[in-house]
Design a protein around this motif. Structure first.
Motif, PDB file in Angstrom:
ATOM      1  N   VAL A   5      13.507   5.673  -1.574  1.00 20.61           N
ATOM      2  CA  VAL A   5      12.323   5.405  -0.765  1.00 20.61           C
ATOM      3  C   VAL A   5      12.082   6.619   0.125  1.00 20.61           C
ATOM      4  O   VAL A   5      12.961   7.005   0.903  1.00 20.61           O
ATOM      5  CB  VAL A   5      12.499   4.141   0.102  1.00 20.61           C
ATOM      6  N   LEU A   6      10.915   7.227  -0.014  1.00 15.98           N
ATOM      7  CA  LEU A   6      10.576   8.394   0.788  1.00 15.98           C
ATOM      8  C   LEU A   6       9.802   7.942   2.016  1.00 15.98           C
ATOM      9  O   LEU A   6       8.681   7.467   1.918  1.00 15.98           O
ATOM     10  CB  LEU A   6       9.741   9.377  -0.039  1.00 15.98           C
ATOM     11  N   GLY A   7      10.436   8.077   3.186  1.00 20.69           N
ATOM     12  CA  GLY A   7       9.804   7.683   4.436  1.00 20.69           C
ATOM     13  C   GLY A   7      10.540   6.536   5.103  1.00 20.69           C
ATOM     14  O   GLY A   7      10.793   5.511   4.473  1.00 20.69           O
ATOM     15  N   ALA A   8      10.889   6.712   6.386  1.00 23.84           N
ATOM     16  CA  ALA A   8      11.636   5.702   7.125  1.00 23.84           C
ATOM     17  C   ALA A   8      10.811   5.109   8.262  1.00 23.84           C
ATOM     18  O   ALA A   8      11.340   4.691   9.281  1.00 23.84           O
ATOM     19  CB  ALA A   8      12.936   6.289   7.670  1.00 23.84           C
ATOM     20  N   GLY A   9       9.475   5.089   8.079  1.00 24.70           N
ATOM     21  CA  GLY A   9       8.633   4.336   8.992  1.00 24.70           C
ATOM     22  C   GLY A   9       8.709   2.863   8.637  1.00 24.70           C
ATOM     23  O   GLY A   9       9.498   2.451   7.775  1.00 24.70           O
ATOM     24  N   GLU A  38       7.585   8.315  13.712  1.00 24.84           N
ATOM     25  CA  GLU A  38       6.256   8.925  13.619  1.00 24.84           C
ATOM     26  C   GLU A  38       5.195   7.862  13.906  1.00 24.84           C
ATOM     27  O   GLU A  38       5.144   7.324  15.004  1.00 24.84           O
ATOM     28  CB  GLU A  38       6.094   9.626  12.261  1.00 24.84           C
ATOM     29  N   THR A  39       4.374   7.496  12.950  1.00 22.48           N
ATOM     30  CA  THR A  39       3.264   6.579  13.221  1.00 22.48           C
ATOM     31  C   THR A  39       3.732   5.198  13.667  1.00 22.48           C
ATOM     32  O   THR A  39       2.995   4.480  14.344  1.00 22.48           O
ATOM     33  CB  THR A  39       2.369   6.466  11.966  1.00 22.48           C
ATOM     34  N   SER A  40       4.942   4.809  13.323  1.00 19.89           N
ATOM     35  CA  SER A  40       5.458   3.493  13.703  1.00 19.89           C
ATOM     36  C   SER A  40       5.984   3.436  15.139  1.00 19.89           C
ATOM     37  O   SER A  40       6.295   2.348  15.623  1.00 19.89           O
ATOM     38  CB  SER A  40       6.611   3.094  12.754  1.00 19.89           C
ATOM     39  N   PHE A  41       6.058   4.561  15.819  1.00 17.40           N
ATOM     40  CA  PHE A  41       6.797   4.613  17.072  1.00 17.40           C
ATOM     41  C   PHE A  41       6.128   3.860  18.227  1.00 17.40           C
ATOM     42  O   PHE A  41       6.780   3.113  18.955  1.00 17.40           O
ATOM     43  CB  PHE A  41       7.035   6.070  17.475  1.00 17.40           C
ATOM     44  N   GLY A 354      -0.386   9.451  17.114  1.00 18.64           N
ATOM     45  CA  GLY A 354       0.142   9.354  15.752  1.00 18.64           C
ATOM     46  C   GLY A 354      -0.985   9.386  14.739  1.00 18.64           C
ATOM     47  O   GLY A 354      -2.165   9.231  15.081  1.00 18.64           O
ATOM     48  N   LEU A 355      -0.626   9.599  13.492  1.00 13.22           N
ATOM     49  CA  LEU A 355      -1.602   9.725  12.406  1.00 13.22           C
ATOM     50  C   LEU A 355      -1.561   8.495  11.514  1.00 13.22           C
ATOM     51  O   LEU A 355      -0.545   8.211  10.890  1.00 13.22           O
ATOM     52  CB  LEU A 355      -1.309  10.978  11.576  1.00 13.22           C
ATOM     53  N   THR A 382      -4.780   1.653  10.129  1.00 16.41           N
ATOM     54  CA  THR A 382      -4.349   1.106  11.417  1.00 16.41           C
ATOM     55  C   THR A 382      -3.545  -0.177  11.251  1.00 16.41           C
ATOM     56  O   THR A 382      -3.130  -0.780  12.247  1.00 16.41           O
ATOM     57  CB  THR A 382      -5.572   0.796  12.299  1.00 16.41           C
ATOM     58  N   LEU A 383      -3.304  -0.601  10.003  1.00 15.33           N
ATOM     59  CA  LEU A 383      -2.684  -1.904   9.761  1.00 15.33           C
ATOM     60  C   LEU A 383      -1.319  -1.803   9.090  1.00 15.33           C
ATOM     61  O   LEU A 383      -0.862  -2.746   8.439  1.00 15.33           O
ATOM     62  CB  LEU A 383      -3.625  -2.762   8.895  1.00 15.33           C
ATOM     63  N   GLY A 384      -0.647  -0.655   9.252  1.00 20.28           N
ATOM     64  CA  GLY A 384       0.674  -0.504   8.638  1.00 20.28           C
ATOM     65  C   GLY A 384       1.676  -1.524   9.149  1.00 20.28           C
ATOM     66  O   GLY A 384       2.453  -2.092   8.388  1.00 20.28           O
TER      67      GLY A 384
END
Length: 418
Positions: A5-9, A38-41, A354-355, A382-384
């Motif tokens: 899995v690429l990405g730990a958000g 990142e964006t999840s912070f 964040g992006l 905006t709904l991650g």
């Protein structure tokens, strides 16, 4: 089967959890030193299936022109010409029709409702805590035309059996009494009773521990350089450590997914939409939000997270720029001051940017990529946070060869090829 899995958000982390639950041997790779950085912070803190809607809607092009003239506008577009930005905007404008809006919103709400159910189940299964609350979301309308425009969304909510309440100003105070000093500014509201709140970063920290107990391995401080494809089959990922072999790869890199995938001739229409947030301690709970309010005029969400207030908003199309100028945080500061200024000390606010990885139709890209062994779970905009558990459960089913619990056909990359 070995899955990377690429990405730990939050999207990558929930994906790792559901894949591990299905028996996959999972490794998560991220360039940051930990999860959710990142964006999840510091996002808005909303888990809002009832509020799920595409930005591309009838009337938005005219509103956007008006917004560009306002000081406290929900949208900013940088003046620099950029082909990627202009191409993405043209695709978004093509979705600003009644027909496209109804289709896209129905897809998004269905996925988000399923995701909220997964959050509920997750709390039962592992007892996860993340300053979570189940107090719903209240949209605040300052203008009569906003009340009238909400009728279109209410129609979709009714069709999908999403619980909601239309509120008068007096009824707004019953659910959010902290608005008493400013209630005369509002014409009405819409309450989405099934929506939730929570600190996404705390969720990520806690879920990481659960993932590790299921055997998930994490590689942090690891820069992802490229994907390795042999023939028509993915066979690994290249980092500074060289080629690491995997049977299957799932890309959950948010706004950074697009560039990585281009080398595989996969061009997903994802563009980074910059957002801002502030977090401030509550000084007087009598004048603080109970749950989440969304100021529809400024498109700013203000959420209660334990003893803190989190406010987030503003959409800025400016590429991958992560500068944090004061001029761009003025709108969220204004809204918090206007609504709950008596309940917090804004001088103690901490700001963040964040992006958000946005698709032109608002729906994330979840499913197979077209390259054997390569899958996608990205583009949540905006709904991650809202859609994370749902899209993770869907992609885990797809990768395991199981039938997804909701219709996932229209979530895949294939919809852009039609």
């Amino acid at each position: 089967m070995r899955v990377c899995v690429l990405g730990a958000g939050v999207v990558g982390l929930t994906s790792a959890y559901y894949l591990a639950k299905k028996g996959f041997q999972v490794t998560v790779i991220d360039r940051q030193p930990g999860v959710g950085l990142e964006t999840s912070f510091a996002n808005a803190g909303q888990i809002s299936p009832g509020y799920s809607a595409p930005w591309a809607a009838p009337g938005v092009p005219f509103k956007a022109i008006k917004w560009l003239m306002q000081k406290h506008a929900p949208l900013k577009i940088s003046a620099e010409p950029e082909i990627k930005k202009l191409a993405w905007m043209s695709k978004m404008l093509a979705n600003c029709t009644e027909k496209a809006y109804d289709v896209n919103k129905s897809r998004m709400v269905a996925l988000a409702e399923y995701s909220r159910d997964q959050f509920i189940q997750l709390r039962k299964d592992i007892g996860i805590k993340y300053d979570d609350g189940q107090g719903g979301l209240t949209q605040l309308f300052r203008k009569d035309e906003q009340v009238e425009a909400s009728e279109k969304d209410i129609k979709v909510l009714k069709a999908l059996n999403v619980p909601h309440q239309v509120l008068t100003p007096a009824q707004i105070l019953e659910v959010e009494p902290g608005l008493a000093p400013v209630i005369d500014k509002f014409k009405g509201g819409l309450r989405l009773t099934g929506d939730e709140t929570g600190d996404c970063y705390l969720f990520c920290l806690s879920l990481k521990e659960t993932c590790e107990s299921l055997g998930v391995e994490f590689q942090f401080n690891s820069s992802i350089q490229s994907l390795s494809v042999q023939g028509q089959k993915i066979n690994g990922v290249v980092t500074e450590l060289g080629l690491q072999a995997f049977d299957t790869i799932l890309v959950c890199l948010g706004s950074y997914s697009k560039e990585l995938l281009k080398a595989c001739d996969i061009d997903i229409p994802v563009y980074p939409v910059k957002g801002y947030s502030l977090t401030v301690p509550i000084s007087d709970a009598n004048f603080a939000p109970i749950s989440t309010v969304m100021d529809e005029t400024y498109k700013v969400a203000v959420t209660r997270l334990g003893g803190r207030i989190r406010a987030a908003g503003t959409a800025e199309l400016t590429g991958y720029n992560l500068d944090l100028p004061k001029s761009r945080t003025e709108t969220i500061t204004h809204v918090v001051s206007d609504l709950f200024g008596a309940g917090c000390h804004l001088s103690e606010a901490e700001y963040w940017t964040g992006l958000r990885p946005m698709t032109p139709d608002g729906t994330p890209v979840v499913g197979a990529s077209g390259v054997n062994g390569l899958y996608l779970n990205t583009g949540h905009g905006t709904l991650g946070w809202t859609m994370s558990c749902g899209s993770a459960a869907v992609i885990a089913d797809i990768m395991a060869g199981d039938k997804a619990q909701i219709n996932a056909n229209d979530l895949s990359f294939e919809r852009y090829k039609k």
